[in-house]
Scaffold this active site. Sequence first.
Site, PDB file in Angstrom:
ATOM      1  N   THR A 172      96.918  -7.186 -11.806  1.00 24.96           N
ATOM      2  CA  THR A 172      95.601  -7.555 -11.087  1.00 24.96           C
ATOM      3  C   THR A 172      95.989  -8.390 -10.009  1.00 24.96           C
ATOM      4  OG1 THR A 172      94.277  -7.177 -12.865  1.00 24.96           O
ATOM      5  CG2 THR A 172      93.427  -8.196 -11.226  1.00 24.96           C
ATOM      6  N   LYS A 202      87.145  -4.763 -11.604  1.00 21.03           N
ATOM      7  CA  LYS A 202      87.524  -6.048 -11.955  1.00 21.03           C
ATOM      8  C   LYS A 202      86.605  -6.833 -11.141  1.00 21.03           C
ATOM      9  CE  LYS A 202      91.972  -4.606 -13.330  1.00 21.03           C
ATOM     10  NZ  LYS A 202      93.296  -4.901 -13.200  1.00 21.03           N
ATOM     11  N   GLY A 259      84.960 -12.130 -10.677  1.00 21.44           N
ATOM     12  CA  GLY A 259      86.341 -11.138 -10.665  1.00 21.44           C
ATOM     13  C   GLY A 259      87.212 -11.625 -11.844  1.00 21.44           C
ATOM     14  N   SER A 264      98.586 -11.267 -10.726  1.00 18.45           N
ATOM     15  CA  SER A 264      99.981 -11.111 -10.480  1.00 18.45           C
ATOM     16  C   SER A 264     100.361 -11.140  -8.775  1.00 18.45           C
ATOM     17  CB  SER A 264     100.818  -9.706 -11.058  1.00 18.45           C
ATOM     18  OG  SER A 264      99.973  -8.627 -10.369  1.00 18.45           O
TER      19      SER A 264
END
Length: 147
Positions: free
Chosen positions: A7, A39, A54, A133
């Site tokens: 994500t 998300k 989020g 990430s």
Amino acid sequence: MQTMEGTTIICVKRNGRVAMAGDGQVTLGSQVVKSTARKVRRIGGKDGRNVVAGFAGSTADAMTLLERFEKQLDENHGNLLRAASALMKDWRTDKYLRRLEAMMIVADKNDVFLLSGAGDILEPENGVAAIGSGGGFAQAAAFAMID
């Protein structure tokens, strides 16, 4: 093999407005199995306050935290900092929550907070927060755009 999130969530607050976006990527190992996961959520609390949240990490863990955060937001009458503090206290001390692997960014027009499983509540300096990430890349791009 466990489902993990590849994500990126980015949040930018500027001039009394806030924007948050996420890439929606879900991976299983190194394979992308879904690219449209939602998300970033708008939550309001009972007082109608507009809050966006989020998350990055395990989806099930993040949804549990999101539900707990929304409950805290209601109990604290929309006060974002108090709701975040209450969630962090629970996250650090609750035997079940302590094992959850996720991070969250919560924001309204006044505040942005990054919440971590270590119990941290971080307020970004320039109104820019990113997790996941690809968070570092998204944060760098946001800084380049607002400078």
